[in-house]
Design an enzyme around this catalytic site. Structure first.
Site, PDB file in Angstrom:
ATOM      1  N   ASN A  10     -43.596   9.365  80.886  1.00 40.92           N
ATOM      2  CA  ASN A  10     -43.494   7.925  80.628  1.00 40.92           C
ATOM      3  C   ASN A  10     -42.004   7.548  80.567  1.00 40.92           C
ATOM      4  OD1 ASN A  10     -43.092   5.539  79.050  1.00 40.92           O
ATOM      5  ND2 ASN A  10     -45.253   5.578  78.517  1.00 40.92           N
ATOM      6  N   HIS A  13     -38.720   4.117  78.115  1.00 43.46           N
ATOM      7  CA  HIS A  13     -37.544   3.978  77.253  1.00 43.46           C
ATOM      8  C   HIS A  13     -36.226   4.166  77.993  1.00 43.46           C
ATOM      9  CE1 HIS A  13     -40.072   2.865  74.098  1.00 43.46           C
ATOM     10  NE2 HIS A  13     -40.789   3.982  74.204  1.00 43.46           N
ATOM     11  N   HIS A  46     -45.416   1.356  81.126  1.00 40.77           N
ATOM     12  CA  HIS A  46     -46.188   0.334  80.411  1.00 40.77           C
ATOM     13  C   HIS A  46     -45.533  -1.019  80.657  1.00 40.77           C
ATOM     14  CE1 HIS A  46     -47.994  -0.925  76.215  1.00 40.77           C
ATOM     15  NE2 HIS A  46     -48.287  -1.786  77.174  1.00 40.77           N
ATOM     16  N   ARG A  48     -45.411  -4.357  79.505  1.00 42.16           N
ATOM     17  CA  ARG A  48     -45.871  -5.136  78.344  1.00 42.16           C
ATOM     18  C   ARG A  48     -45.838  -6.622  78.651  1.00 42.16           C
ATOM     19  NH1 ARG A  48     -46.209  -3.799  72.975  1.00 42.16           N
ATOM     20  NH2 ARG A  48     -46.282  -1.577  72.603  1.00 42.16           N
ATOM     21  N   ARG A  52     -40.600  -6.065  77.365  1.00 40.61           N
ATOM     22  CA  ARG A  52     -39.462  -5.616  76.560  1.00 40.61           C
ATOM     23  C   ARG A  52     -38.758  -4.400  77.170  1.00 40.61           C
ATOM     24  NH1 ARG A  52     -42.648  -3.336  71.320  1.00 40.61           N
ATOM     25  NH2 ARG A  52     -43.444  -5.463  71.383  1.00 40.61           N
ATOM     26  N   GLU A  73     -49.745   1.554  82.479  1.00 41.55           N
ATOM     27  CA  GLU A  73     -50.334   1.208  81.172  1.00 41.55           C
ATOM     28  C   GLU A  73     -50.226  -0.286  81.000  1.00 41.55           C
ATOM     29  OE1 GLU A  73     -48.282   3.127  78.027  1.00 41.55           O
ATOM     30  OE2 GLU A  73     -48.944   5.102  78.620  1.00 41.55           O
ATOM     31  N   THR A 104     -47.348   1.372  70.779  1.00 39.43           N
ATOM     32  CA  THR A 104     -48.789   1.139  70.773  1.00 39.43           C
ATOM     33  C   THR A 104     -49.398   1.770  69.527  1.00 39.43           C
ATOM     34  OG1 THR A 104     -48.634   1.291  73.162  1.00 39.43           O
ATOM     35  CG2 THR A 104     -50.844   1.241  72.233  1.00 39.43           C
ATOM     36  N   GLU A 154     -58.007   8.344  77.245  1.00 38.24           N
ATOM     37  CA  GLU A 154     -56.792   8.997  76.748  1.00 38.24           C
ATOM     38  C   GLU A 154     -56.872   8.948  75.233  1.00 38.24           C
ATOM     39  OE1 GLU A 154     -53.042   8.317  78.671  1.00 38.24           O
ATOM     40  OE2 GLU A 154     -51.946   8.629  76.799  1.00 38.24           O
ATOM     41  N   HIS A 193     -49.113  10.286  72.949  1.00 39.91           N
ATOM     42  CA  HIS A 193     -48.412   9.485  71.942  1.00 39.91           C
ATOM     43  C   HIS A 193     -47.805  10.385  70.863  1.00 39.91           C
ATOM     44  CE1 HIS A 193     -47.440   5.366  70.733  1.00 39.91           C
ATOM     45  NE2 HIS A 193     -47.177   5.946  69.596  1.00 39.91           N
TER      46      HIS A 193
HETATM   47  N1  PXP Z   1     -49.996   7.180  76.266  1.00 42.08           N
HETATM   48  C1  PXP Z   1     -50.115   5.864  76.010  1.00 42.08           C
HETATM   49  C2  PXP Z   1     -51.390   5.190  76.383  1.00 42.08           C
HETATM   50  C3  PXP Z   1     -49.055   5.136  75.430  1.00 42.08           C
HETATM   51  O1  PXP Z   1     -49.191   3.817  75.180  1.00 42.08           O
HETATM   52  C4  PXP Z   1     -47.844   5.808  75.157  1.00 42.08           C
HETATM   53  C5  PXP Z   1     -46.689   5.043  74.586  1.00 42.08           C
HETATM   54  O2  PXP Z   1     -46.266   4.100  75.486  1.00 42.08           O
HETATM   55  C6  PXP Z   1     -47.767   7.167  75.471  1.00 42.08           C
HETATM   56  C7  PXP Z   1     -48.858   7.839  75.999  1.00 42.08           C
HETATM   57  C8  PXP Z   1     -46.510   7.941  75.269  1.00 42.08           C
HETATM   58  O3  PXP Z   1     -46.156   7.983  73.922  1.00 42.08           O
HETATM   59  P1  PXP Z   1     -44.731   8.525  73.506  1.00 42.08           P
HETATM   60  O4  PXP Z   1     -43.727   7.595  74.106  1.00 42.08           O
HETATM   61  O5  PXP Z   1     -44.770   8.496  72.021  1.00 42.08           O
HETATM   62  O6  PXP Z   1     -44.605   9.922  74.073  1.00 42.08           O
END
Ligand code: PXP
Length: 251
Positions: A10, A13, A46, A48, A52, A73, A104, A154, A193
């Protein structure tokens, strides 16, 4: 033997850091290319409602410039479903979204929102997009995913990742039982997550889980060791946890 375990990286960030100053650096698409070279199986982003971190232009570029599958996402809204239908990512993960949250928080309450979710899941399914619901490891939510004809769930690992000691053991147990229940219902099971080098092992060891989506920790760790090294180490830890245990030698 357990199925292979995929890693979705992901890159949200990277966009968070870029947006802190405006401009184009660091570029999440460059991070996605690096993640591909380091062995990621897919890229997760993601989009949003408040944009952001990831922007519409990022989704355009991820769709056209990245060879790996894109897992988009998004909240279950008409706007987001229209964007998904325009880009046709390989996968869409429907997540709950609140403006005031930092990330999330908690899974989608699919059990209580079946009627609202049904047309969105149906449209994405009809377009050939693999739909996942991001849910708590809870039997009611699994049953709702099945009833909604989402092929994938998930499991939200946030509660496990934040807990310690006996509470963490109990949260892991919930994930183990939910993954088995998902498989029994014929649902493909992913998890994500809050996963880190320290806590990924027990989740990676759950045989029914076939994909982990990991972002914040990898991007943070990349500050110290580089993204390539952070992803390779995460993969190695996932694979070590997945490796079949050596059978005990007969006495
Ligand atoms: N899976 C989903 C559905 C999420 O919303 C997120 C956070 O955006 C993640 C995985 C990844 O989480 P993290 O950034 O804490 O590794």
């Amino acid at each position: 033997m357990a199925a292979p375990l995929r890693l979705g990286v992901n890159i949200d960030h990277v966009a968070t850091i870029r947006n802190a100053r405006g401009g184009g650096h660091p570029d999440p698409v460059r991070a996605a290319k690096l993640a591909a070279a380091a062995g990621a199986d897919s890229i997760t982003a993601h989009l949003r409602e408040d944009r952001r971190h990831i922007s519409d232009a990022d989704i355009d570029r991820l769709s056209s410039e990245i060879a790996l599958p894109l897992n988009l996402e998004m909240a279950a809204t008409a706007e987001m479903v229209a964007i998904a239908l325009r880009h046709l990512p390989q996968a869409c993960c429907l997540v709950p979204e609140k403006r005031e949250e930092r990330t999330t928080e908690g899974g989608l309450n699919a059990a209580n929102q079946q009627e609202a979710l049904r047309p969105f899941v149906a449209k994405l399914n009809a377009a050939g997009i693999r739909v996942a619901l991001f849910i708590e490891p809870d039997h009611r939510q699994l049953a709702a995913a099945k009833a909604l004809r989402a092929p994938v769930v998930e499991l939200h690992t946030g509660a496990y990742a934040e807990a310690m000691g006996a509470v963490r053991d109990a949260e892991l147990d919930r994930l183990v039982r939910a993954a088995a229940a998902a498989a029994a219902l014929g649902l493909e099971c992913h998890a994500g997550h809050g996963l880190t080098f320290d806590n990924v092992g027990p989740v990676a060891a759950i045989a029914e889980v076939v994909e982990l989506n990991i972002g914040h920790f990898l991007i943070g760790e990349a500050v110290f060791s580089g993204l390539d090294s952070a992803i390779r180490r995460m993969r190695a830890l996932m694979e070590a946890a997945r490796a079949p245990r050596a059978a005990p030698r007969p006495a």
